[in-house]
Design a protein around this motif. Sequence first.
Motif, PDB file in Angstrom:
ATOM      1  N   ALA A   8       0.857  -1.056   0.030  1.00 46.66           N
ATOM      2  CA  ALA A   8      -0.118  -0.024   0.110  1.00 46.66           C
ATOM      3  C   ALA A   8       0.814   1.112  -0.053  1.00 46.66           C
ATOM      4  CB  ALA A   8      -0.940  -0.199   1.320  1.00 46.66           C
ATOM      5  N   PRO A   9       0.440   2.251  -0.763  1.00 46.61           N
ATOM      6  CA  PRO A   9       1.546   3.339  -0.720  1.00 46.61           C
ATOM      7  C   PRO A   9       1.239   4.249   0.443  1.00 46.61           C
ATOM      8  CG  PRO A   9      -0.370   3.582  -2.406  1.00 46.61           C
ATOM      9  CD  PRO A   9      -0.331   2.218  -1.732  1.00 46.61           C
ATOM     10  N   ASP A  10       2.224   4.851   0.740  1.00 47.03           N
ATOM     11  CA  ASP A  10       2.293   5.826   1.761  1.00 47.03           C
ATOM     12  C   ASP A  10       1.511   7.053   1.475  1.00 47.03           C
ATOM     13  OD1 ASP A  10       3.692   3.886   3.502  1.00 47.03           O
ATOM     14  OD2 ASP A  10       5.666   4.867   2.936  1.00 47.03           O
ATOM     15  N   PRO A  11       0.910   7.601   2.409  1.00 43.13           N
ATOM     16  CA  PRO A  11       0.405   9.098   2.101  1.00 43.13           C
ATOM     17  C   PRO A  11       1.325  10.052   1.417  1.00 43.13           C
ATOM     18  CG  PRO A  11      -0.336   8.488   4.310  1.00 43.13           C
ATOM     19  CD  PRO A  11       0.555   7.306   3.645  1.00 43.13           C
ATOM     20  N   ALA A  12       0.900  10.770   0.587  1.00 43.91           N
ATOM     21  CA  ALA A  12       1.697  11.628  -0.169  1.00 43.91           C
ATOM     22  C   ALA A  12       2.360  12.778   0.875  1.00 43.91           C
ATOM     23  CB  ALA A  12       1.081  12.219  -1.654  1.00 43.91           C
ATOM     24  N   ALA A  13       3.585  12.646   0.950  1.00 45.24           N
ATOM     25  CA  ALA A  13       3.973  13.866   1.767  1.00 45.24           C
ATOM     26  C   ALA A  13       3.969  15.250   1.071  1.00 45.24           C
ATOM     27  CB  ALA A  13       5.664  13.410   2.220  1.00 45.24           C
ATOM     28  N   GLY A  14       3.939  16.219   1.789  1.00 45.07           N
ATOM     29  CA  GLY A  14       4.156  17.529   1.346  1.00 45.07           C
ATOM     30  C   GLY A  14       2.765  18.060   0.783  1.00 45.07           C
ATOM     31  N   THR A  15       1.585  17.270   0.472  1.00 41.40           N
ATOM     32  CA  THR A  15       0.240  17.814  -0.071  1.00 41.40           C
ATOM     33  C   THR A  15      -0.603  18.510   0.840  1.00 41.40           C
ATOM     34  OG1 THR A  15      -0.697  15.685   0.513  1.00 41.40           O
ATOM     35  CG2 THR A  15       0.433  15.525  -1.653  1.00 41.40           C
ATOM     36  N   SER A  32     -13.636   9.926  -5.161  1.00 47.35           N
ATOM     37  CA  SER A  32     -13.368   9.559  -6.567  1.00 47.35           C
ATOM     38  C   SER A  32     -12.331  10.620  -7.126  1.00 47.35           C
ATOM     39  CB  SER A  32     -14.601   9.388  -7.005  1.00 47.35           C
ATOM     40  OG  SER A  32     -15.188  10.629  -7.448  1.00 47.35           O
ATOM     41  N   MET A  33     -12.110  11.942  -6.691  1.00 52.87           N
ATOM     42  CA  MET A  33     -11.358  12.699  -7.290  1.00 52.87           C
ATOM     43  C   MET A  33     -10.020  12.430  -6.552  1.00 52.87           C
ATOM     44  SD  MET A  33     -13.858  16.053  -6.819  1.00 52.87           S
ATOM     45  CE  MET A  33     -12.427  17.061  -7.160  1.00 52.87           C
ATOM     46  N   TYR A  34      -9.722  11.837  -5.476  1.00 52.54           N
ATOM     47  CA  TYR A  34      -8.350  11.727  -4.737  1.00 52.54           C
ATOM     48  C   TYR A  34      -8.032  10.217  -5.083  1.00 52.54           C
ATOM     49  CZ  TYR A  34      -8.629  16.047  -1.954  1.00 52.54           C
ATOM     50  OH  TYR A  34      -8.686  17.260  -1.674  1.00 52.54           O
ATOM     51  N   GLN A  35      -8.733   9.424  -5.221  1.00 46.67           N
ATOM     52  CA  GLN A  35      -8.517   8.008  -5.428  1.00 46.67           C
ATOM     53  C   GLN A  35      -9.568   7.339  -6.644  1.00 46.67           C
ATOM     54  OE1 GLN A  35      -8.492   6.280  -1.417  1.00 46.67           O
ATOM     55  NE2 GLN A  35      -6.325   5.808  -1.775  1.00 46.67           N
ATOM     56  N   ALA A  36      -8.874   7.465  -7.755  1.00 42.88           N
ATOM     57  CA  ALA A  36      -9.758   7.079  -9.071  1.00 42.88           C
ATOM     58  C   ALA A  36     -10.148   5.644  -9.316  1.00 42.88           C
ATOM     59  CB  ALA A  36      -9.404   7.841 -10.249  1.00 42.88           C
ATOM     60  N   ASP A  37      -9.186   4.946  -8.554  1.00 40.92           N
ATOM     61  CA  ASP A  37      -9.195   3.505  -8.719  1.00 40.92           C
ATOM     62  C   ASP A  37      -9.995   2.828  -7.808  1.00 40.92           C
ATOM     63  OD1 ASP A  37      -7.407   4.168  -6.804  1.00 40.92           O
ATOM     64  OD2 ASP A  37      -6.154   2.551  -7.211  1.00 40.92           O
ATOM     65  N   VAL A  38     -10.588   3.345  -6.749  1.00 38.54           N
ATOM     66  CA  VAL A  38     -11.380   2.908  -5.645  1.00 38.54           C
ATOM     67  C   VAL A  38     -12.951   2.492  -6.317  1.00 38.54           C
ATOM     68  CG1 VAL A  38     -12.684   3.346  -3.649  1.00 38.54           C
ATOM     69  CG2 VAL A  38     -10.291   4.062  -3.856  1.00 38.54           C
ATOM     70  N   ASP A  39     -13.300   1.235  -6.108  1.00 42.38           N
ATOM     71  CA  ASP A  39     -14.497   0.723  -6.558  1.00 42.38           C
ATOM     72  C   ASP A  39     -15.619   1.530  -5.584  1.00 42.38           C
ATOM     73  OD1 ASP A  39     -16.692  -0.316  -7.643  1.00 42.38           O
ATOM     74  OD2 ASP A  39     -16.123  -2.355  -7.119  1.00 42.38           O
ATOM     75  N   LEU A  40     -16.379   2.330  -5.874  1.00 42.50           N
ATOM     76  CA  LEU A  40     -17.283   3.106  -5.159  1.00 42.50           C
ATOM     77  C   LEU A  40     -18.649   2.103  -4.824  1.00 42.50           C
ATOM     78  CD1 LEU A  40     -17.233   6.751  -5.965  1.00 42.50           C
ATOM     79  CD2 LEU A  40     -16.339   5.657  -4.224  1.00 42.50           C
ATOM     80  N   HIS A  41     -18.803   1.236  -5.930  1.00 38.63           N
ATOM     81  CA  HIS A  41     -20.013   0.419  -5.850  1.00 38.63           C
ATOM     82  C   HIS A  41     -19.856  -0.637  -4.821  1.00 38.63           C
ATOM     83  CE1 HIS A  41     -22.278  -3.225  -7.047  1.00 38.63           C
ATOM     84  NE2 HIS A  41     -23.315  -2.419  -7.139  1.00 38.63           N
ATOM     85  N   GLY A  42     -18.516  -1.288  -4.853  1.00 37.32           N
ATOM     86  CA  GLY A  42     -17.996  -2.074  -3.946  1.00 37.32           C
ATOM     87  C   GLY A  42     -17.833  -1.403  -2.460  1.00 37.32           C
ATOM     88  N   LEU A  43     -17.494  -0.348  -2.321  1.00 36.25           N
ATOM     89  CA  LEU A  43     -17.612   0.262  -1.358  1.00 36.25           C
ATOM     90  C   LEU A  43     -18.850   0.634  -0.600  1.00 36.25           C
ATOM     91  CD1 LEU A  43     -15.197   1.490   0.498  1.00 36.25           C
ATOM     92  CD2 LEU A  43     -15.766   3.902  -0.454  1.00 36.25           C
ATOM     93  N   GLY A  60      -8.270   0.714  -0.054  1.00 33.92           N
ATOM     94  CA  GLY A  60      -7.402   1.952  -0.741  1.00 33.92           C
ATOM     95  C   GLY A  60      -6.513   1.516  -1.779  1.00 33.92           C
ATOM     96  N   ALA A  61      -5.942   0.341  -1.435  1.00 30.65           N
ATOM     97  CA  ALA A  61      -4.839  -0.322  -2.418  1.00 30.65           C
ATOM     98  C   ALA A  61      -5.464  -0.765  -3.540  1.00 30.65           C
ATOM     99  CB  ALA A  61      -4.119  -1.277  -1.757  1.00 30.65           C
TER     100      ALA A  61
END
Length: 449
Positions: free
Chosen positions: A43-50, A260-271, A190-191
Amino acid sequence: MGADHTRPAPSAPPRVRRILVATVVPLFVATLIAALVLWPWDAPDPAAGTEPPRYHGTVTRVVTEPCPPAPEVPEGSPDAPRGPCGTVTVRVEDGPDAGQQVQTPVPAGPGAPTVAVDDEIILVELIDPADPTASSYNIAEHQRGKPLIWLVALFAAAIVAFGRWRGLAALAGLAASFAILLTFVLPGIGAGSPPLLVAVVGAALIMFVVLYLTHGVTAQTSVAVLGTLGSLVLTGVLGTIATAATHLTGFGSEDATTLSMYQADVDLHGLLLAGIIIGSLGVLDDVTVTQAATVTELAHANPGLSRRQLYRAATRVGRAHIASTVNTIVLAYAGASLPVLLLLTADSRAVTQLLTSEFLAQEIVRSAVATLGLIAAVPLTTGLAALVTTAGRRAGESTDREAAAPAPTPRPAADRSEALEALSGPRGDTPSAAPAGWPDQNRRTDTAW
């Protein structure tokens, strides 16, 4: 969990325990294997500096003043500044400017915090892109750490004071639930893993840990575990069918759209399905544990009840429980979505159009599917508990009653001879009834078998 605390409830016989172990252990091992496969190792770490850096501070002075009108905007118009305006002096507690006094504008706008002297607040450092050496501070929100710590301490103390060791175990189970959610379920979704599968595996992990930790490793707890797991799987199947039939996309709320704007690959239907599973788990635990305990207590209070009588009596308790729980589920979802519901009431569309909108439709589906899973949990758990309870009675009841029975009164030899003749069957060798005062070794009192 029995009502009689002077003696423990009779344990299940070895045969029943072996069957439960042979059923529960493979399910637990399968859950662990699935969790290891789905674990977000990469799983990627949260982006630093954002996000801008945040620091703690204490308000030392507040100066308010009338807001100047904006250029070319008449005062009193909707676009004019509404205030409050002024400056706030804050002592920075940490960061590069720790110990210094800085000035920030008075927070203004919808949801802005209202600050006073000695308030502990969170400062956000804003850096000018044109001049990285120049920075300023704005007040983001109040520090809520201390009030939350006191509230959690009161919460924990009340649970331990009332529940004692059982309450302490419940707190440990709650901590385990949060740990599984924060380390497996949320990072896994999230991954990019399938949200429904991650939710079912995570809910099963929570169920195994919480139920056995809180209620002990007993046959009664194993029955509740099996009933909960079966109901969770049924809830997932029903949720998949219902969301497909109603064409829900998962974009029914502003939070989902923002995600969906921050993580476009998340399946919102599955969520959406994952939310139904996780939300149903807590109420399912309540229902299944209650039903298993009800059957155990009924059998302990009246050992003469048959399996069918136990099932019917406990099901009546389950019906009353479900009747109140349905209202609880609907009100919980309505309370969590109250601002959006209030916004929808101001909508000019017809009621039928509002009810079939994406947001309300997904809440209706969520409530209906969770309730169907709860209803299925009652007969499933009650039937399993009745089977286990009556099986335990069959193996251990006669021995317990013999041990508790009073010793027979000695009889003269002539009376014993007459009694033996009375007990003789047609061939004179099969006893059919015991005289008064004699222990009956052949009577079967378990009407369920």
